[in-house]
Design a protein around this motif. Sequence first.
Motif, PDB file in Angstrom:
ATOM      1  N   ILE A 132       0.837  -1.201   0.000  1.00 27.15           N
ATOM      2  CA  ILE A 132       0.000   0.000   0.000  1.00 27.15           C
ATOM      3  C   ILE A 132       0.871   1.250   0.000  1.00 27.15           C
ATOM      4  N   GLY A 135       2.669   1.608  -3.356  1.00 26.46           N
ATOM      5  CA  GLY A 135       1.839   1.952  -4.505  1.00 26.46           C
ATOM      6  C   GLY A 135       1.067   3.249  -4.387  1.00 26.46           C
ATOM      7  N   SER A 155      -3.812   4.715  -7.591  1.00 25.12           N
ATOM      8  CA  SER A 155      -2.964   3.825  -6.808  1.00 25.12           C
ATOM      9  C   SER A 155      -2.355   2.772  -7.723  1.00 25.12           C
ATOM     10  N   LYS A 157      -0.842   0.045  -6.308  1.00 23.72           N
ATOM     11  CA  LYS A 157      -0.604  -1.094  -5.422  1.00 23.72           C
ATOM     12  C   LYS A 157      -0.924  -2.401  -6.146  1.00 23.72           C
TER      13      LYS A 157
END
Length: 212
Positions: A132, A135, A155, A157
């Motif tokens: 997390i 990303g 994002s 991730k």
Amino acid sequence: MKKAGLLMILGSLLLMGLFVFPLWNIELGAPQYPEPLGINIYINGLKGQSEFDIQNIDGLNHYIGMKTLPKPEDMWEFTVFPLVIGSMVFLGALFGLLGYLNKISFHWFIGWFVLMSILGVLGMYDFNAWMIDYGTNLDPKAIMKLQNPDGTPMSYKPPLLGHQKMLNFDAYSYPRLGAYLMFVGMCMTLAASYLGWKFKKSTKTKKVLSPA
């Protein structure tokens, strides 16, 4: 308890495979990469699936502001995890030996299994938290700044498990041989606990049926 003890020893020793084989793998595929880029994740560091995968992934990540992939000295996990696994292997083998000699009960086997399960869950939680941060905590000065339709920053991730589309990349995240060996080993220790329980139960029955 001899069978249970031997199974406990063998099951815990299978965790040694984590020192040799990767625990997890993240693979990135895209049309411009006929050979997908991949990262093999070990308990003591990262290694490219192919020779230059780490460099190529870091090069791509630079454009969107992601941090470079960590080296072993950059993450405390790569130092602590080997110590934890080594300690659990030692404890499991010790409990198995003591069980084989009928010095301890099957409850110690169950305790080892529960502790290892908790450590496994904590390890996965830490791995997901790292992804997390990796990303989403992006460099604001990055060359490319992409947003979701609602205007929030995109994002990057990777998925914890399974497949996810990220821009023109398909990201796949799955366990590897080290994780499978750990799973089999833990199942064997659970089976050892069951055999130990059966042994104790049969011993009690014999005592009840035996003449005074």
